[in-house]
Write a protein that holds these residues in place. Structure first.
Motif, short mmCIF file in Angstrom:
data_model
loop_
_atom_site.label_atom_id
_atom_site.label_comp_id
_atom_site.label_asym_id
_atom_site.label_seq_id
_atom_site.Cartn_x
_atom_site.Cartn_y
_atom_site.Cartn_z
N PHE A 1 47.87 44.98 35.48
CA PHE A 1 47.63 44.60 36.87
C PHE A 1 46.20 44.88 37.35
CE2 PHE A 1 52.30 45.03 36.91
CZ PHE A 1 52.66 43.85 37.54
N ASP A 2 45.36 45.41 36.48
CA ASP A 2 44.02 45.82 36.92
C ASP A 2 43.24 44.68 37.57
OD1 ASP A 2 44.65 48.30 35.94
OD2 ASP A 2 43.11 48.34 34.38
N THR A 3 43.22 43.52 36.92
CA THR A 3 42.44 42.40 37.48
C THR A 3 43.15 41.69 38.62
OG1 THR A 3 43.35 40.88 35.82
CG2 THR A 3 41.28 42.01 35.27
N LEU A 4 44.37 42.10 38.91
CA LEU A 4 45.12 41.53 40.03
C LEU A 4 45.07 42.41 41.27
CD1 LEU A 4 48.32 40.45 38.00
CD2 LEU A 4 46.41 38.99 38.69
N THR A 5 44.49 43.61 41.13
CA THR A 5 44.50 44.57 42.24
C THR A 5 43.16 45.26 42.46
OG1 THR A 5 45.31 46.32 40.76
CG2 THR A 5 46.97 45.05 41.94
N ASP A 6 42.08 44.77 41.82
CA ASP A 6 40.81 45.49 41.93
C ASP A 6 40.07 45.22 43.24
OD1 ASP A 6 40.12 42.89 41.29
OD2 ASP A 6 38.94 43.39 39.51
N HIS A 7 40.52 44.27 44.04
CA HIS A 7 40.07 44.12 45.43
C HIS A 7 41.29 43.84 46.30
CE1 HIS A 7 39.39 40.23 43.33
NE2 HIS A 7 39.84 39.65 44.44
N SER A 8 42.25 44.72 46.19
CA SER A 8 43.55 44.53 46.84
C SER A 8 43.43 44.50 48.37
CB SER A 8 44.49 45.67 46.43
OG SER A 8 45.73 45.58 47.09
N ILE A 9 44.28 43.67 48.95
CA ILE A 9 44.49 43.71 50.40
C ILE A 9 45.42 44.89 50.67
CG2 ILE A 9 45.38 42.50 52.42
CD1 ILE A 9 45.02 39.86 50.82
N ASP A 10 44.89 45.98 51.18
CA ASP A 10 45.68 47.15 51.56
C ASP A 10 45.69 47.24 53.08
OD1 ASP A 10 45.83 47.66 48.86
OD2 ASP A 10 44.34 49.27 48.88
N ALA A 11 46.83 47.54 53.65
CA ALA A 11 46.93 47.63 55.11
C ALA A 11 47.89 48.74 55.50
CB ALA A 11 47.40 46.31 55.70
N LEU A 12 47.59 49.39 56.60
CA LEU A 12 48.45 50.43 57.16
C LEU A 12 48.90 49.98 58.54
CD1 LEU A 12 49.63 53.34 56.88
CD2 LEU A 12 47.57 54.14 58.07
N GLY B 1 47.82 43.56 46.65
CA GLY B 1 47.14 42.86 45.55
C GLY B 1 45.98 42.02 46.05
N ASN B 2 45.22 41.49 45.10
CA ASN B 2 44.05 40.67 45.43
C ASN B 2 44.47 39.38 46.13
OD1 ASN B 2 42.70 42.60 43.95
ND2 ASN B 2 42.26 41.26 42.21
N HIS B 3 43.65 38.92 47.07
CA HIS B 3 44.01 37.71 47.81
C HIS B 3 44.18 36.51 46.89
CE1 HIS B 3 39.81 36.54 47.25
NE2 HIS B 3 40.09 35.36 47.78
N ASP B 4 43.39 36.47 45.78
CA ASP B 4 43.41 35.32 44.89
C ASP B 4 44.27 35.54 43.65
OD1 ASP B 4 41.70 37.28 43.95
OD2 ASP B 4 40.03 35.92 43.51
N ALA B 5 44.99 36.66 43.58
CA ALA B 5 45.90 36.90 42.46
C ALA B 5 47.05 35.91 42.53
CB ALA B 5 46.42 38.34 42.49
N VAL B 6 47.40 35.33 41.40
CA VAL B 6 48.48 34.35 41.35
C VAL B 6 49.78 35.07 40.98
CG1 VAL B 6 49.36 32.25 40.25
CG2 VAL B 6 46.92 32.48 40.77
N ILE B 7 50.80 34.86 41.78
CA ILE B 7 52.11 35.46 41.55
C ILE B 7 52.94 34.46 40.74
CG2 ILE B 7 54.12 36.54 42.61
CD1 ILE B 7 52.42 36.71 45.22
N GLN B 8 53.22 34.81 39.50
CA GLN B 8 54.09 34.00 38.66
C GLN B 8 54.80 34.93 37.68
OE1 GLN B 8 51.60 31.12 36.73
NE2 GLN B 8 50.08 32.62 36.12
#
Length: 349
Positions: free
Chosen positions: A175-186, A290-297
């Motif tokens: 998951f490293d390349t799917l979360t290295d600029h993750s959208i994190d929110a509180l 996860g990253n905004h451009d990560a593809v969920i499949q």
């Protein structure tokens, strides 16, 4: 006869070290069972200090105690999903496209902060997913305490992802390349009656039935009744964290990645009402999306031969559609599985 509903407690301490292979394997197995059967767990051994949590609760109290007209100064446009949301400005059931009255019924108020595009220099990130935060100057102690808790929650989310990756028997760096600029929110929530209202409107809810949108959610909550979780048989159950524990649940991205091998569980919040008044309840949900451009499949090994998984979708498109729904901007296409389960749900046990 069905087995009793329980949210398992898991000690994740082995994943805070690099020396306990057997312990990590045991924790990964516990996580896999919890994600398959419940979609919720509570964790201990998370290493977030008590004083950091105390700072979070003090910050919530400082901001939410402000007069409503002051809090509304920090409201942002719906496209940015940052800042203050007044009572009855959202209806989370609408994020599923569920039938509802044509109004915002959720009576909680909230404040959201998250990762910003400036946190990732050199990347061309959309402001819609990585909007600038809108810190409330009227609550001077708020930002320092929230920044501290946010950093701890970010670290914990990555530790949990390592445990999830082990539970799914994927390479450690999957998951490293799917979360290295993750959208994190509180998202910090305050369940109390809006100013000027002494009694509840019968149509109002604390927070409507919904699933979360991303990879996982880390929830700190007061030990006050209100959170209810829907089991696989269509029954609602009251859930409270034990002292010092954090609740963890999966979001839709992880359910889609695992082809529903793991559950993105429907939940809602209805704090207790005594003589027409709500017993105040606070919570803070950290969303690791996860990253905004990560593809969920579908992940390797989650599809049977010839089986069709969910259609691919990016993290941002999935989030944006559901946020637009909860704010009443558009109506998402109903998701038959979640819709049917909510409509068939019985009363809480």
């Amino acid at each position: 006869m069905t087995s009793p509903f329980t949210v398992p407690t898991i000690d994740i301490t082995p994943f805070l070290t690099d020396t306990d292979d057997a312990g990590r394997a045991a924790v990964a197995a516990e996580i896999d069972t919890a994600c398959r059967e419940v979609g919720f767990m509570q964790i201990v051994g998370h290493a977030i200090p008590d004083e950091v949590v105390a700072g979070l609760t003090d910050a919530l109290d400082e901001f939410f105690a402000l007069p409503l007209d002051i809090k509304k100064r920090y409201r942002r446009s719906t496209s940015e999903n940052r800042g203050y949301s007044p009572p009855r400005s959202e209806s989370l059931s609408l994020s599923l496209g569920l039938p509802t009255a044509n109004q915002m019924n959720d009576f909680y108020e909230a404040f959201i902060v998250g990762t910003q595009f400036t946190d990732f220099p050199g990347l061309d990130l959309p402001a819609s997913s990585y909007a600038a935060n809108n810190w409330p100057e009227a609550a001077p102690g708020f930002r320092p305490a929230i920044d501290t808790y946010f950093a701890h929650a970010q670290r914990l989310s990555r530790i949990l992802l390592r445990a999830f990756t082990a539970a799914l028997r994927l390479p450690a760096d999957y998951f490293d390349t799917l979360t290295d600029h993750s959208i994190d929110a509180l998202k910090m929530n305050n369940y109390a009656l809006p100013e000027g209202e002494l009694r509840l409107d019968g149509d109002m809810t604390g927070m409507g039935a919904h699933t979360d949108f991303g990879i996982l959610t880390i929830l700190w909550a007061d030990r006050v009744p209100g959170l209810q979780v829907l089991d696989k048989h269509g029954h609602w159950h009251n859930v409270q964290p034990t002292e010092g524990a954090l609740l963890i649940n999966l979001g839709d991205a992880m359910a889609r990645w695992t082809n529903d091998r793991w559950m993105s569980t429907l939940h809602r919040v209805d704090p207790p009402i005594i003589d027409g008044r709500i017993r105040r309840r606070r919570s803070a949900a950290f969303f690791f999306d996860g990253n905004h451009d990560a593809v969920i499949q579908a992940l390797p090994g989650t599809l049977a031969p010839g089986e069709q998984g969910y259609p691919p979708i990016t993290v941002a498109d999935n989030i944006n559609a559901k946020v637009a729904g909860l704010k009443g901007i558009t109506t998402p296409a109903p998701t038959a599985r979640e819709t049917a389960r909510v409509l068939a749900a019985a009363s809480p046990d």
